[in-house]
Every structure is written in structure tokens, then in C-alpha cells.
Design an enzyme around this catalytic site. Structure first.
Site, PDB file in Angstrom:
ATOM      1  N   LYS A 215     -13.298   1.915 -18.209  1.00 49.51           N
ATOM      2  CA  LYS A 215     -13.062   3.815 -17.882  1.00 49.51           C
ATOM      3  C   LYS A 215     -14.326   4.584 -17.809  1.00 49.51           C
ATOM      4  CE  LYS A 215      -9.427   3.099 -20.513  1.00 49.51           C
ATOM      5  NZ  LYS A 215      -9.102   3.456 -21.850  1.00 49.51           N
ATOM      6  N   ARG A 249      -7.453  -4.683 -23.301  1.00 47.44           N
ATOM      7  CA  ARG A 249      -6.060  -4.538 -22.795  1.00 47.44           C
ATOM      8  C   ARG A 249      -7.777  -4.321 -20.897  1.00 47.44           C
ATOM      9  NH1 ARG A 249      -4.690  -0.159 -19.508  1.00 47.44           N
ATOM     10  NH2 ARG A 249      -2.263  -0.313 -18.753  1.00 47.44           N
TER      11      ARG A 249
END
Length: 267
Positions: A215, A249
Site C-alpha cells: 500500500k 490479503r
């Protein structure tokens, strides 16, 4: 709490499960988009060999500033992958979509889970589809803008509302996984705060998913370029596991599986 998804038994709380990401998109934020269906299926099967417990296939980028695509285009990208993957996968396959048409078509070819990045806010009808088809639901917190009266309080309240929509439609609670949405409707600093306070989400009483993989906060706060975020991802995943995550995930399955097994033993 335990449930069966796609023929696999998930005993929540006994171990941490790893969801591998397959992006059938040309504009994935992490640069891992795969438009060739054969290559995407191969990537998914490799992830299963590496230890993935779930494969999550998406056909629309959800990165900040992404260009929305129509349901038709999303189906054009994901259906060839799902048609070939679902019969061969030895783990449940998830479809990353908020569009009912895409979820319906995916369920028809064998998908077992719908991963809705809008937590039933845009398409509450997905809950009825999940109930009718016996699907699992991943419901993520998301919002437009990054303003909060109380970050964790607001996230938890929103997730409770998403859960209520699912349960009222007939989805068993044990089939609903909640995701606080790191990187969605949050600044980089807010994403880190959610991860740091992840254990507060356990009061929701549901299986929890953490999705910190590659991210942007790893770049904006810690200076890690997209191709250099494996170490930051593993650190973030470890933090989430130690704070109660049931599912992580990720893009880098082999490396994360090894880290998760160690983190799991330490919590």
C-alpha cells in the site's frame, strides 16, 4: 466460529489464512496487473502451491484516482480467468467487485466469496445474492473523503452497519469477514493508525481481514518504492496478525506465508 467456503472449512481463530491477489487489470497500483487469462490462472495456481488459502480475482483497479470500468468490461476481464481457474483451484476463489452483475456471473462459474470494497453501501443487493448462493462476503470499510469524527469509532460503526445488512438478508454471520479498509477513504497516517489499533476491531465479533500489501503508506511514510515494499508488507502483516487478523490479503504469497506462520505462533 467456523464455516465452509468453496468446500474448504475455515475454523476462525485457529490459524491465519492467506488470500492471494490476482489483478486482471491494466492499471493495478502495485504494477502486477495480468490481462492474459492464461497467465492470470497460472499466477493463481502458483499462489495456491505457495500456500494461499483463498484466491481473490479482481477486474477493476481500486487505487486512488482509478478510472471506473463498466460491468461489461469487468466481466470481459475476469470471466475467462474464473472459468478456467475455479474448476482447477483447490481453494475457494473470491471475486473482488461491488457490481451485482459481476458477482452473479462469477458465482455462476464457481466463485465462493464476494469481496465488496464498498461494504454493501453501493450494492446492498449483493447480500441477497450471497444468501441465495451460499457465498461468503468480505465487507470493507470505505468512504469518500478522509474526514472522521473518531477514526476507529467511525470505522467500527460503518462495519457494524454493513454486517447488519448482510445478516438481515440471510447471510450467516460466520460467512461475513470484515475489513477496515487500509488505504481506502483514509490518509496514509490514518491507515497506519488503523493497523496499529487493529486489535480494537476484535470487539465486532467477526473474522477480520487485513489488506496492507504494497500500500501507498509504505511509500509516503516510509519511503519504500512500489517494487521495494515486500519488507514493509511483511512488517505490516505481522502487526495485523499479532493484533488479531484472521485473513491477510497479499501479492507476495510465498514470503508472507512464511512470515505469517511465525507471527501466528507468537500471538
Amino acid at each position: 466460529m467456523d464455516t465452509e467456503l468453496g468446500g474448504k472449512r475455515f475454523r476462525w481463530g485457529t490459524r491465519v489464512f492467506v488470500m492471494g491477489i490476482v489483478n486482471a487489470t491494466p492499471d493495478s497500483f502495485s504494477g502486477d496487473g495480468v490481462l492474459d487469462p492464461t497467465a492470470a490462472v497460472g499466477q493463481a495456481l502458483r499462489m495456491i502451491d505457495e500456500g494461499a488459502d483463498i484466491i481473490d480475482v479482481g477486474g477493476e483497479s481500486t487505487r486512488p484516482g482509478h478510472e471506473p470500468v463498466t460491468a461489461e468490461e469487468e466481466l470481459r476481464r475476469v470471466l475467462p480467468v474464473l472459468r478456467h481457474l475455479c474448476p482447477r483451484a483447490t481453494v475457494p476463489v473470491s471475486i473482488d467487485t461491488w457490481k451485482p452483475e459481476v458477482a452473479e456471473a462469477a458465482a455462476a462459474v464457481g466463485v465462493a466469496i464476494v469481496n465488496d470494497v464498498w461494504g454493501l453501501q453501493r450494492s446492498p443487493g449483493l447480500a441477497a445474492l450471497a444468501a441465495q448462493r451460499g457465498l461468503g462476503l468480505v465487507l470493507m470499510h470505505n468512504q469518500r473523503g478522509t474526514e472522521y469524527a473518531d477514526l476507529m469509532g467511525d470505522v467500527k460503526a460503518s462495519l457494524r452497519r454493513s454486517l447488519a445488512v448482510a445478516v438481515e438478508a440471510g447471510v450467516p454471520r460466520e460467512r461475513v469477514i470484515l475489513d477496515p479498509g487500509i488505504g481506502f477513504g483514509k490518509t496514509s497516517e490514518q491507515g497506519v493508525e488503523v493497523l496499529r489499533r487493529f486489535d480494537e476491531l476484535t470487539e465486532l465479533g467477526q473474522p477480520l481481514l487485513a489488506g496492507p500489501s504494497r500500500k501507498s503508506y509504505l511509500g509516503r511514510i516510509f519511503g519504500q518504492a512500489p517494487g521495494e515494499r515486500l519488507a514493509g508488507t511483511i512488517a505490516s502483516v505481522t502487526a495485523a496478525v499479532l493484533r488479531g487478523a484472521d485473513v491477510v490479503r497479499v501479492h507476495d504469497v510465498a514470503e508472507v506465508v512464511r512470515a505469517v506462520r511465525v507471527a501466528e505462533a507468537l500471538r
